[in-house]
Design an enzyme around this catalytic site. Sequence first.
Site, PDB file in Angstrom:
ATOM      1  N   ASP A  67       0.817  -1.209   0.000  1.00 18.22           N
ATOM      2  CA  ASP A  67       0.000   0.000   0.000  1.00 18.22           C
ATOM      3  C   ASP A  67       0.852   1.260   0.000  1.00 18.22           C
ATOM      4  O   ASP A  67       2.073   1.211   0.123  1.00 18.22           O
ATOM      5  CB  ASP A  67      -0.943   0.012   1.219  1.00 18.22           C
ATOM      6  CG  ASP A  67      -0.234  -0.413   2.506  1.00 18.22           C
ATOM      7  OD1 ASP A  67       0.988  -0.206   2.607  1.00 18.22           O
ATOM      8  OD2 ASP A  67      -0.904  -0.952   3.405  1.00 18.22           O
ATOM      9  N   ASN A 136      -7.607  -2.345  14.503  1.00 15.75           N
ATOM     10  CA  ASN A 136      -8.984  -2.689  14.127  1.00 15.75           C
ATOM     11  C   ASN A 136      -9.053  -3.925  13.235  1.00 15.75           C
ATOM     12  O   ASN A 136     -10.108  -4.253  12.692  1.00 15.75           O
ATOM     13  CB  ASN A 136      -9.671  -1.507  13.442  1.00 15.75           C
ATOM     14  CG  ASN A 136      -8.985  -1.078  12.148  1.00 15.75           C
ATOM     15  OD1 ASN A 136      -8.012  -1.692  11.719  1.00 15.75           O
ATOM     16  ND2 ASN A 136      -9.508  -0.036  11.518  1.00 15.75           N
ATOM     17  N   HIS A 138      -7.296  -4.426  10.388  1.00 18.76           N
ATOM     18  CA  HIS A 138      -7.048  -4.242   8.951  1.00 18.76           C
ATOM     19  C   HIS A 138      -5.698  -4.833   8.558  1.00 18.76           C
ATOM     20  O   HIS A 138      -4.770  -4.901   9.368  1.00 18.76           O
ATOM     21  CB  HIS A 138      -7.155  -2.767   8.547  1.00 18.76           C
ATOM     22  CG  HIS A 138      -5.979  -1.905   8.914  1.00 18.76           C
ATOM     23  ND1 HIS A 138      -6.073  -0.821   9.757  1.00 18.76           N
ATOM     24  CD2 HIS A 138      -4.672  -1.939   8.535  1.00 18.76           C
ATOM     25  CE1 HIS A 138      -4.901  -0.244   9.881  1.00 18.76           C
ATOM     26  NE2 HIS A 138      -4.032  -0.908   9.147  1.00 18.76           N
ATOM     27  N   GLU A 143      -9.789  -1.841   5.302  1.00 23.86           N
ATOM     28  CA  GLU A 143     -10.420  -1.472   6.561  1.00 23.86           C
ATOM     29  C   GLU A 143     -11.676  -2.310   6.821  1.00 23.86           C
ATOM     30  O   GLU A 143     -12.308  -2.818   5.893  1.00 23.86           O
ATOM     31  CB  GLU A 143     -10.802   0.008   6.537  1.00 23.86           C
ATOM     32  CG  GLU A 143      -9.636   0.964   6.352  1.00 23.86           C
ATOM     33  CD  GLU A 143      -8.844   1.179   7.630  1.00 23.86           C
ATOM     34  OE1 GLU A 143      -8.967   0.378   8.577  1.00 23.86           O
ATOM     35  OE2 GLU A 143      -8.080   2.160   7.681  1.00 23.86           O
TER      36      GLU A 143
END
Length: 242
Positions: A67, A136, A138, A143
Amino acid sequence: MRIHILKDYEEVSTKAASVVSSQIILKPNSVLGLATGSTPLGMYQKLVEMYNDQMVGFSEVITFNLDEYLGLNPEHPQSYNYYMYNNLFNKVNLSEDRINIPSGDIDKLEEFCKEYDQKIDRAGGIDLQVLGIGTNGHIGFNEPDHILKTGTHVVELAQETIEANSRFFDSLDEVPRRAISMGMSSIMRAKKILLLASGENKAEAIKRTISGEITTEVPASLLQLHPDVTVVVDKKAAKLIG
């Protein structure tokens, strides 16, 4: 899924470097999927040490990064392009034409995403994908959501991710709100996956990844469906798993 619970971050980094170097030694022209952030930093340092000690070479390796932030040019100190060159690429014998990183400074995003996936396919797919994990759940910048994108795509970053990453910037306002990321299909097609986590703040995400239900609300939980995943965590990150 193989789970290695180690004493601390140092041991996690050493183990991760051992897994990556073994892959390269067994297949010198390996295609590596690489992650950024604080967790794999120690692994890259160990790999550079191994290269300097002539234990592993990178001349035939091909890399694809997961990414990149949108809106940051490659020379920006917080771009993942800068991170990779500063922490690995400039320190080993990896050829420039074998390095692939999503661009955060482009206009035709849809075309770029499609071409990035095609490049991975033309390289024969990823042999070993290195992953970190967000608090979280990810992976990459995929996400939590009720649906997940399959291929490389543009992501609107969750507020939790923006706040977590603000420690790398001078202020919260400077953190990009969008990124470009490999999708879950690209990740799941890797032949092998190496997931790294360190610290108590990752404990809940690790618990939900390996022992919870499989849900797009915890993207990393989809790794339970992959046939060859190695999870390397320290005791703090593993505190909630049995």
